[in-house]
Design an enzyme around this catalytic site. Structure first.
Site, PDB file in Angstrom:
ATOM      1  N   TYR A 223      27.134  48.746  47.008  1.00 19.62           N
ATOM      2  CA  TYR A 223      27.977  49.934  47.073  1.00 19.62           C
ATOM      3  C   TYR A 223      27.036  51.110  46.842  1.00 19.62           C
ATOM      4  O   TYR A 223      26.449  51.237  45.776  1.00 19.62           O
ATOM      5  CB  TYR A 223      29.066  49.896  45.999  1.00 19.62           C
ATOM      6  N   HIS A 405      46.016  47.830  47.089  1.00 19.49           N
ATOM      7  CA  HIS A 405      44.876  47.616  46.195  1.00 19.49           C
ATOM      8  C   HIS A 405      45.178  46.564  45.126  1.00 19.49           C
ATOM      9  O   HIS A 405      46.182  46.665  44.408  1.00 19.49           O
ATOM     10  CB  HIS A 405      44.498  48.938  45.524  1.00 19.49           C
ATOM     11  N   MET A 480      45.132  44.371  39.221  1.00 14.28           N
ATOM     12  CA  MET A 480      45.960  45.520  39.528  1.00 14.28           C
ATOM     13  C   MET A 480      46.924  45.117  40.643  1.00 14.28           C
ATOM     14  O   MET A 480      46.698  44.131  41.349  1.00 14.28           O
ATOM     15  CB  MET A 480      45.101  46.673  40.027  1.00 14.28           C
TER      16      MET A 480
END
Lengths: 610, 610
Positions: A223, A405, A480
Site C-alpha cells: 500500500y 467494507h 467491521m
C-alpha cells in the site's frame, strides 16, 4: 509415455499453431451477434503476465453477458470461468482444448475435487473465434442464470473469474488436472450498471493526484501512501467525475487506488511518499481518512449524478490529500516504475446539491462478535426509523452509489431498505464480497430513503481459520460491517449504525457460564474481548449468541460529524420488527435452449485422419 | 349476462357432451405410450361421490408417473394436480377445459391466491383421451421432477392430490375461480415401490378379519372397533401377506384399517363391535395395541420378504384380535352398510426369520415440546450406537417396511441411518406427511442396520393454531415422533428412542426466567407442561429451546418388551455427533423438453366458427 522436456514444449507449440490455423476457417456457421455499439466497453487483464485479457459487455434486455477473451500465446487451450470465491473447484467453466485431431469449445464444470466435466447443458455459446497478430480472440455469451445446478448464477456485485492455461493436448476434457495447471483468479463486477454518463459542465477542470515515479517494491502486497496538497486559497468546488490513470504496462499490478482528504483540524501534513506501513510514515497521515475518490481494478470512470457533486476546497476543509495505491505484485516483479493515480474532474459552478457519504452497518464495538470456526455467521446493523425520522429531510435522500467494507473474514454484505416493517428494496448486495475488492459502485437504480425508513446492513463472515472469537473493532484482525453510501442532498447524518446492548451481552456471558458449569469464567470484570475469548464454543453457546443478536435491544449510533449524537435516547432501543422479508434472488431460466448446442462445438477437424 | 338457473345446467351439460364427442376424434397424433404390462396397477377414488377415479403406474427407468383419470360425468372440465398439503393454492395442476369453441388440455399452476395460470413449461403430457360408456378417460404422464419452479416435485412418501370440477365453459384458464369450484383432496403414496411379490408357500391359508354388516354412522369420522379371536389352540404361524377386503361401493368411505393383537396378559376380551370412542367400549380393548396388519387407502397387498414372517398364534400370545376401521364420510351418507376388513395369508411352515417391529423416535415425555405459532419446528429422537451395539446381532437387522406416526401437528418425518458419524442412508422419509394418512410402507430398498449404527428420527411440526406449547405425550393434543420399523430377524429390542435430559431442560427454564426478568416463573416445583405453559415465547426463548435440543445430553430408552431397559447407563448420554449430513433430494431435470408442447393441447375445434 514420458516425452523429454524440450519436445513437449515443441509439440505443444505445434498444436497451438494448428489450433490457431484451424480456428480461422470456422466462424461462419456460428450464430448470434454481439450488441452493436462499442461492443466491449469493459476490460480487465486476467493473469499478472497479461497473457489473458477479458473484455465484456452486458445486455440487460437479453440478460446475457458477452465475453471476448484474448489469449496472447495459445498453447493447447485455455479454461475460463466463474466460481463462488475464485476456487477452481465447483467452478462453472468454458474450455477451449485440443486433442490430436481437432480443437473444441465447450461448457464445462468442475466438481468439488476440481475434476472437470463436460456440461450436459451447453450454456456458454461460442459466437466467433479469430486469430490476429495479438493472439486468439474468442467471443462467446452466457445468460445471467441458466437454471443448470452446475452453473454459476451471474449476479450484481463481485464475480470471481478463474482461468487456467492448458500446456498440452488432451484426449478428453476429463483428463484435465486443474491442480497441475497454471491457474489464477481475478475479481470483477461483471454486471456494470447501464447508466448514461451525465454531460460534464463547460467549465470542468481536471487535477491529477498521482504518486510520480514510484519504484514498485518487489513484494506481493504494497500500500503506497503519497501526500499532495490543493493550491493555496483553492476555493470550494464540486468534483463531478473522476477516472483512473494507470501507467501503461502496469495494468495488472495496480489493484486499487483511493484519494482521501485530511481532517481540517490538522494544520499541515508532511509530504510523505512511501509504503503506508513504513516506520518512517508520519503519524499525522492517520488523520487523512475522508474519501474523495476510490477506484479498483475493472472499474471505469465514476460520474456524480447531474444534480450533485462532492465538495472539496474552500474554508473549513483541509488542503491536504492522501493518495493510497495498492500494488498487487504476485510474481514479485522488481524494478518496475509507476506513476498511477486518479484524475479528478471538478467545477467551480457548484451543482444544486452537495453529495454526502453516510456510514451504515455495525458500530465498531467488541459487543458484536463472531465465534471461531463459523462458515457463514451473520451480524446485522440497523439504521432505525427513529434516526431517519430525526435526521433526514422530509423529501428524503437519494443513494446513488455504495462501497461495502469489512475486514478479512467478510464474505457477503447486503443493505436492505424497510418501510412499515416490510423489506422493500435492496440498496446494495454482494453475495461474493471480498475484502480484497472494495469498489465504490454506482447503484443500478437510485434508492430514495425517507424519514421513518429503516436501513438494515448484514455481513456474513467466515472464521473457519480462527481459533478465538473475532470481535468488532478497528484492528485488521477485528471485524467491521459497513456500507458507505453516497447520496444527496447532504445531511448532518454521517453515521447511522448499531450494536447489541452491552447489558444483554453480559446476560449472555452469565448464562453461558451457568449452562456449561465448566472451569472457565467469562466474568464481568474482564473486558468484552477477554470475555469472548473464554467462552467455551459449542453448538449451544454459538446458537444462543445468534439468538441474542436476533433478540437483544440495540444501542443506536445516530451521529453528526465528529461523533456527536443527535439528541434523543439511543440506548436499549427495540430491534426493528420486520414482518416481511425480500426473498433470495431467483434467476430467470432461459425459456428455450433450442439454439444451444447439445455438446461441445468442434472448431476444426482439418488435418485429421477422417 | 345473467343466465337463469336451469339453463346454466342445460348449457353445461350440452358443452359436456360436445367435449366428449370431440375427444373421441382426436388421439392419433398424440405421442408416447404407457408401459406395456398391467398398465395401471394402482387405483384410488378421488372424490367421495366416485365421480373421479385415478389409476396410475410408475416408470422408475423414465422417472415418470403415468396417470389415467376417469371422469364419470364430465361437465365443462376438470382440474387435477398436486400440492404441498392438499391446498388449491400453490398447486401444480393439469386442466381440461372448454371455451365456446373447443376443448383444451394444459399444464397449469395456481398462485398463493388460488389464481390459475397456464404454465410456460408444459410438463404434463396428454397421451390419450377416450370416451367410453363409463366416462371420459384421460391418459397423461408427468416426470417426477421438472425443474420448473412452479411445479411440484413428486417424491417418495405422501402426495396430496387435488381436484376440481368445472361446471361451465370458460373463456380462458385465468377465469377459473378455485374458491367457487367443487374441489377436494386425496392423499396417496404415488411412488409405490417396484418390488416383485414373493411367491406364497404352498400351504398358505387365509383368515378374514372383518367387522360384519356395520351400519356406517352418519358422521364424518368414525373409528370402528371390532374384537375377534383366533380358534382355540391355534398354533404359532407366520403371516406372510395380507390384503384389504373393501365392501364394493364403499371404496371412498373406508379410509384405513388396522389389525391389533391384544396383550398376552389379558385373559379374555369381550366381543365388542362399535365405535372406538363409545362409552360402552370395554376398558380391556386398550390392551390390544400390537400391530399385526395395517392398510390405508391406495395401498395394495402387503407382502413379507421371502425369508421372514410375522408370528401369531401359539403359546405366549393372545388369541384376541382387534380390528379398527376408520370410516371417512365427509358427505355424511346415512344407511350404508359395510363389512370391510383385512385378509391374512399365513402358513404353518414357519419361515427362516421371525419379523419384528421396533419403535424409533422420541420417548413419550413432555420434556420434548414445540413452542406455539411455529410453522416448521423440528424435534429429533436418537437410537444410539451404544444401544444398537448392545441389542443387535453381529450380522445386523434388515428393515423392509416402515410406518410413521405423529399426532395432529406432524408435517414431515424422516429416519436416517448414520455410521461412524456420517449420515449414510434414508430409512424412510415423508416430506408431506399427514397424521391422517399413516400407512405401513414397504421400503424401496431394504436397509441393514449393524451394531454401532445410529438411527436418527426427526419430525417437523406446525403449531400455528396453538396458543400454548405442545408437549410430548400420549394425548391427542400432545405430540409423538415415531417410526415403527418392520425388520428381521426379530431381536429383543422393541423400542430405541430418546429425549433431552430433564436436568438441562430445568437449566433452560431458569435461563429463560432470568433473561426475560418478567413476572412469569417457570419454576421447578411446577410440572414440565406447566413450566412450558408459562414460558414467554419470543424469538430468544424459541431459538434457545432449539439450541438446547441441539446440545443437551439425552436419556436413551433402549428397551426390551414390557418396558424393561437393556442393562447399562442410559441417562445423560452424549448426543450422537454427526459430521456429515445427507443433502436434500435434488430432482433430475429432464434433459430435453423438445417433445413437450409449448402450450395447451387443443382437443377439438369441431363445430367452431373457423
Amino acid at each position: 509415455m514420458q516425452v523429454p522436456g524440450p519436445s513437449v514444449r515443441e509439440a505443444a507449440s505445434m498444436y497451438g499453431t494448428a489450433v490457431a490455423v484451424f480456428l480461422v476457417i470456422l466462424v461462419a456457421a456460428l450464430q448470434g451477434s454481439a450488441p452493436a455499439e462499442s461492443p466491449f466497453p469493459f476490460h480487465i487483464p486476467l493473469d499478472p503476465e497479461g497473457t489473458l485479457e477479458l473484455s465484456w459487455n452486458v445486455s440487460y434486455a437479453q440478460e446475457t453477458v458477452y465475453f471476448q477473451l484474448l489469449v496472447r500465446e495459445l498453447k493447447a487451450g485455455v479454461l475460463f470461468g466463474m466460481s463462488d470465491r475464485g476456487e477452481l473447484e465447483n467452478a462453472d467453466l468454458v474450455v477451449l482444448w485440443t486433442d490430436r485431431d481437432g480443437a473444441y469449445f465447450g461448457d464445462a464444470w468442475s466438481d468439488q475435487k476440481g475434476q472437470v466435466h463436460l456440461d450436459s447443458q451447453q450454456d456458454y455459446q461460442l459466437l466467433r473465434a479469430q486469430r490476429t497478430p495479438e493472439g486468439l480472440y474468442l467471443l462467446f455469451k452466457r445468460p445471467f442464470g441458466t437454471c443448470d445446478p452446475n452453473d454459476y448464477l451471474i449476479e450484481d456485485g463481485t464475480v470471481h473469474l478463474v482461468y487456467g492455461l492448458l500446456e498440452e493436448p488432451l484426449q478428453s476434457l476429463e483428463a484435465i488436472n486443474t491442480s497441475s495447471l497454471h491457474t489464477g483468479l481475478q475479481r470483477v463486477q461483471l454486471l456494470k450498471p447501464n447508466i448514461s454518463q451525465p454531460a460534464l459542465p463547460a467549465d470542468t477542470h481536471t487535477m491529477e493526484i498521482r504518486a510520480p515515479d514510484v519504484l514498485i517494491p518487489g513484494q506481493v502486497t504494497t500500500y503506497w501512501c503519497h501526500i499532495t496538497e490543493l493550491p493555496d486559497g483553492f476555493p470550494r468546488h464540486h468534483i463531478v467525475m473522476y477516472e483512473p490513470i494507470v501507467t501503461e504496462g502496469n495494468e495488472a499490478l495496480v489493484h486499487h487506488m483511493e484519494v482521501f482528504q485530511c481532517a481540517a483540524e490538522v494544520e499541515s501534513v508532511p509530504h510523505f511518499s512511501g509504503p503506508c506501513d513504513s516506520k518512517m510514515k508520519p503519524e499525522r497521515l492517520n488523520y487523512c481518512r475522508h474519501v474523495l475518490a476510490a477506484w479498483a481494478l475493472g472499474a471505469k470512470a465514476f460520474y456524480y449524478p447531474e444534480e450533485a457533486g462532492l465538495a472539496f476546497g474552500g474554508p473549513g476543509s483541509s488542503r491536504f490529500l492522501r493518495l493510497e495505491v495498492h500494488y498487487h505484485n504476485p510474481l514479485v516483479i522488481r524494478g518496475r516504475r509507476d506513476s498511477s493515480g486518479i484524475r479528478l474532474y471538478y467545477t467551480a459552478a457548484l451543482r444544486r446539491f452537495d453529495a454526502g457519504i453516510m456510514e451504515l452497518g455495525l458500530a465498531y464495538t467488541p459487543v458484536m462478535a463472531i465465534p471461531p470456526q463459523e462458515t457463514a455467521f451473520v451480524l446485522t446493523g440497523y439504521c432505525t426509523d427513529k434516526c431517519t425520522q430525526l435526521a433526514l429531510p422530509p423529501s428524503g435522500i437519494h443513494i446513488f452509489a455504495s462501497q461495502l467494507h469489512t475486514h478479512l473474514t467478510g464474505r457477503k454484505v447486503v443493505t436492505v431498505l424497510a418501510r412499515d416493517g416490510r423489506e422493500r428494496e435492496i440498496v446494495n448486495r454482494d453475495s461474493h464480497y471480498s475484502p480484497h475488492f472494495q469498489e465504490i459502485r454506482m447503484l443500478k437504480k437510485v434508492v430514495s430513503v425517507h424519514p421513518g425508513d429503516v436501513l438494515i446492513t448484514s455481513c456474513t463472515y467466515n472464521t473457519e481459520d480462527r481459533r478465538l472469537a473475532t470481535v468488532g473493532g478497528f484492528g485488521i484482525l477485528e471485524e467491521m460491517c459497513v456500507n458507505y453510501v453516497h447520496y444527496y442532498p447532504q445531511t448532518q447524518l454521517e453515521l447511522c449504525k448499531s450494536a447489541a446492548d452491552p447489558g444483554f451481552l453480559q446476560k449472555y456471558f452469565h448464562l453461558v457460564n451457568r449452562f456449561n458449569s465448566e472451569e472457565v469464567c467469562t466474568c464481568p470484570q474482564a473486558s468484552v474481548p477477554e470475555q469472548f475469548a473464554s467462552v467455551p464454543w459449542n453448538s449451544f453457546s454459538r446458537d444462543v449468541l445468534k439468538a441474542l443478536y436476533g433478540f437483544a435491544p440495540i444501542s443506536v449510533h445516530c451521529n453528526k460529524s465528529s461523533a456527536v449524537r443527535f439528541q434523543g435516547e439511543w440506548n436499549r432501543q427495540p430491534l426493528p420488527e420486520i414482518v416481511s422479508r425480500l426473498g433470495e434472488p431467483t434467476p430467470h431460466c432461459p425459456a428455450s435452449r433450442a439454439q444451444s448446442p447439445a455438446g461441445p462445438t468442434v472448431l476444426s477437424i482439418g488435418g485429421g485422419k477422417g
